[in-house]
Design a protein around this motif. Structure first.
Motif, PDB file in Angstrom:
ATOM      1  N   THR A 299       0.848  -1.183   0.000  1.00  0.00           N
ATOM      2  CA  THR A 299       0.000   0.000   0.000  1.00  0.00           C
ATOM      3  C   THR A 299       0.884   1.235   0.000  1.00  0.00           C
ATOM      4  OG1 THR A 299      -1.754  -1.130   1.231  1.00  0.00           O
ATOM      5  CG2 THR A 299      -1.786   1.280   1.249  1.00  0.00           C
ATOM      6  N   PHE A 300       0.598   2.182  -0.880  1.00  0.00           N
ATOM      7  CA  PHE A 300       1.410   3.387  -0.983  1.00  0.00           C
ATOM      8  C   PHE A 300       0.804   4.510  -0.139  1.00  0.00           C
ATOM      9  CE2 PHE A 300       2.913   0.856  -4.415  1.00  0.00           C
ATOM     10  CZ  PHE A 300       4.258   1.160  -4.475  1.00  0.00           C
ATOM     11  N   ASP A 301       1.691   5.270   0.501  1.00  0.00           N
ATOM     12  CA  ASP A 301       1.281   6.287   1.460  1.00  0.00           C
ATOM     13  C   ASP A 301       1.233   7.664   0.800  1.00  0.00           C
ATOM     14  OD1 ASP A 301       1.223   4.380   3.519  1.00  0.00           O
ATOM     15  OD2 ASP A 301       3.381   4.579   3.819  1.00  0.00           O
ATOM     16  N   ARG A 302       0.387   8.513   1.357  1.00  0.00           N
ATOM     17  CA  ARG A 302       0.270   9.895   0.909  1.00  0.00           C
ATOM     18  C   ARG A 302       0.538  10.802   2.100  1.00  0.00           C
ATOM     19  NH1 ARG A 302      -2.705   9.857  -4.029  1.00  0.00           N
ATOM     20  NH2 ARG A 302      -3.470   7.749  -4.500  1.00  0.00           N
ATOM     21  N   TYR A 303       1.193  11.915   1.848  1.00  0.00           N
ATOM     22  CA  TYR A 303       1.577  12.828   2.917  1.00  0.00           C
ATOM     23  C   TYR A 303       1.016  14.226   2.638  1.00  0.00           C
ATOM     24  CZ  TYR A 303       4.791   9.074   4.061  1.00  0.00           C
ATOM     25  OH  TYR A 303       5.324   7.844   4.378  1.00  0.00           O
TER      26      TYR A 303
ATOM     27  N   GLU B 227      -3.243   9.153  -8.823  1.00  0.00           N
ATOM     28  CA  GLU B 227      -4.102   8.019  -8.443  1.00  0.00           C
ATOM     29  C   GLU B 227      -3.297   6.786  -8.071  1.00  0.00           C
ATOM     30  OE1 GLU B 227      -3.335   7.839 -12.820  1.00  0.00           O
ATOM     31  OE2 GLU B 227      -3.959   9.404 -11.408  1.00  0.00           O
ATOM     32  N   ARG B 228      -2.068   6.649  -8.539  1.00  0.00           N
ATOM     33  CA  ARG B 228      -1.220   5.514  -8.195  1.00  0.00           C
ATOM     34  C   ARG B 228      -0.485   5.729  -6.868  1.00  0.00           C
ATOM     35  NH1 ARG B 228      -0.460   4.812 -13.938  1.00  0.00           N
ATOM     36  NH2 ARG B 228      -0.515   2.606 -14.542  1.00  0.00           N
ATOM     37  N   GLY B 229      -0.471   6.966  -6.379  1.00  0.00           N
ATOM     38  CA  GLY B 229       0.304   7.284  -5.184  1.00  0.00           C
ATOM     39  C   GLY B 229       1.672   7.826  -5.510  1.00  0.00           C
ATOM     40  N   ILE B 230       1.873   8.305  -6.748  1.00  0.00           N
ATOM     41  CA  ILE B 230       3.174   8.826  -7.185  1.00  0.00           C
ATOM     42  C   ILE B 230       3.171  10.347  -7.059  1.00  0.00           C
ATOM     43  CG2 ILE B 230       4.814   9.004  -9.095  1.00  0.00           C
ATOM     44  CD1 ILE B 230       3.543   6.423 -10.236  1.00  0.00           C
ATOM     45  N   PHE B 231       4.156  10.874  -6.356  1.00  0.00           N
ATOM     46  CA  PHE B 231       4.324  12.323  -6.238  1.00  0.00           C
ATOM     47  C   PHE B 231       5.145  12.806  -7.420  1.00  0.00           C
ATOM     48  CE2 PHE B 231       7.049  15.852  -4.697  1.00  0.00           C
ATOM     49  CZ  PHE B 231       6.054  16.801  -4.513  1.00  0.00           C
ATOM     50  N   ARG B 232       4.616  13.810  -8.143  1.00  0.00           N
ATOM     51  CA  ARG B 232       5.266  14.279  -9.361  1.00  0.00           C
ATOM     52  C   ARG B 232       5.634  15.763  -9.254  1.00  0.00           C
ATOM     53  NH1 ARG B 232       4.458  10.361 -13.431  1.00  0.00           N
ATOM     54  NH2 ARG B 232       2.882   8.817 -12.888  1.00  0.00           N
TER      55      ARG B 232
ATOM     56  N   ALA C 283       7.272   7.445  -4.971  1.00  0.00           N
ATOM     57  CA  ALA C 283       6.118   6.860  -4.278  1.00  0.00           C
ATOM     58  C   ALA C 283       6.619   6.181  -3.014  1.00  0.00           C
ATOM     59  CB  ALA C 283       5.401   5.860  -5.177  1.00  0.00           C
ATOM     60  N   TRP C 284       5.950   6.472  -1.894  1.00  0.00           N
ATOM     61  CA  TRP C 284       6.393   5.974  -0.593  1.00  0.00           C
ATOM     62  C   TRP C 284       5.518   4.824  -0.093  1.00  0.00           C
ATOM     63  CZ3 TRP C 284       6.048  11.331  -1.530  1.00  0.00           C
ATOM     64  CH2 TRP C 284       7.258  12.036  -1.492  1.00  0.00           C
ATOM     65  N   PHE C 285       6.151   3.907   0.634  1.00  0.00           N
ATOM     66  CA  PHE C 285       5.437   2.809   1.277  1.00  0.00           C
ATOM     67  C   PHE C 285       6.231   2.394   2.502  1.00  0.00           C
ATOM     68  CE2 PHE C 285       8.354   1.177  -1.850  1.00  0.00           C
ATOM     69  CZ  PHE C 285       8.882   0.018  -1.339  1.00  0.00           C
ATOM     70  N   THR C 286       5.707   1.489   3.302  1.00  0.00           N
ATOM     71  CA  THR C 286       6.395   1.072   4.526  1.00  0.00           C
ATOM     72  C   THR C 286       6.600  -0.443   4.544  1.00  0.00           C
ATOM     73  OG1 THR C 286       4.297   0.900   5.745  1.00  0.00           O
ATOM     74  CG2 THR C 286       5.501   2.993   5.897  1.00  0.00           C
TER      75      THR C 286
END
Length: 250
Positions: free
Chosen positions: A211-215, A222-227, A234-237
């Motif tokens: 699961t990708f995180d949003r900050y 929509e994919r969780g990619i910061f552009r 894209a961040w995850f844990t």
């Protein structure tokens, strides 16, 4: 020539299912969907063959060594199973616990606990000039969960020694992972994985359950990619809550 990794060991048996189940009960392991059983970075395979005896005639030729954190508790479980001992668990030099058993097909295997005194006796005094290549490390609260995640989900080569993990992340680079009971995840990204196609990398990891995180303040697609500025990221844990990322240079 690059020295290859030892990926698996095959145990041939007239009854491989019985032998696999026995080792799973002995060490609390679970077979993979392919039917092998993974111990650290090595898979133990079980296969039926017609060109072998019902019992191993030379059990001392190949011996499996299982490094465990608590040899006495493992020995107690094996006793409950009625396992046959060739050499009972005993303490050897420098705090190492060592025992040899016989599995249902007559193969020898050993359980080994490398105690703190054994490990301390082999610590190499570091160079005071700091000329050697440094390597990074981080803590997790569950070594087994970390092994499964970094090996099976991220696809890294993972080796284990003395209860510590080494993540082989490219070339000769290694990252150390160590257990810490009161572990608190870092609030920053501890590992960044460069990729050529971040969308494909994100989609693959999602398929593997990531699961990708949003900050806040870092609007992602929509994919969780910061552009925003800098590389696409894209961040995850990991299971311990440590923050990781995949990133692609623009």
């Amino acid at each position: 020539m690059t020295v290859p990794d030892l990926g698996s060991i095959l145990l041939a048996s007239p009854d491989p299912d019985r032998l696999r189940d026995w080792y799973c009960r002995a060490f609390g392991a679970t077979p993979t969907p392919d039917g092998d059983v993974r111990f650290g970075g090595v898979s133990l395979l079980f296969d039926r063959r017609d060109d072998i005896a019902a019992e191993n005639p030379e059990p001392g030729r190949t011996i499996l060594n299982f490094h465990v954190d608590d040899a006495r508790s493992v020995a107690a479980r094996l006793d409950e199973m009625g396992a046959d001992w060739l050499v009972r668990l005993e303490e050897r030099s420098e705090g190492m616990l060592f025992g040899t058993l016989i599995d249902p097909d007559g193969n020898y295997f050993q359980i080994i606990e490398l105690g703190a005194r054994y490990v301390a006796a082999r610590v190499v005094t570091p160079s005071t000039t700091l000329n050697s290549a440094p390597y990074s490390g981080f803590a997790v609260d569950d070594i087994e969960a970390a092994t499964a995640f970094y090996r099976d989900v991220l696809g890294l080569t993972v080796t284990e020694e003395y209860g510590l993990l080494s993540l082989h992340v490219g070339g000769d680079k290694t990252v150390l992972v160590y257990p810490k009971e009161n572990h608190t995840p870092a609030t920053y990204t501890i590992l960044n994985f460069p990729v050529d196609d971040i969308e494909a990398a994100v989609d693959t990891l999602r398929e593997r359950g990531v699961t990708f995180d949003r900050y806040p303040g870092m609007e992602s697609d929509e994919r969780g990619i910061f552009r925003g500025g800098g590389p696409y990221i894209a961040w995850f844990t990991d299971p311990a809550g440590n923050i990781l990322s995949v990133l692609q240079e623009r």
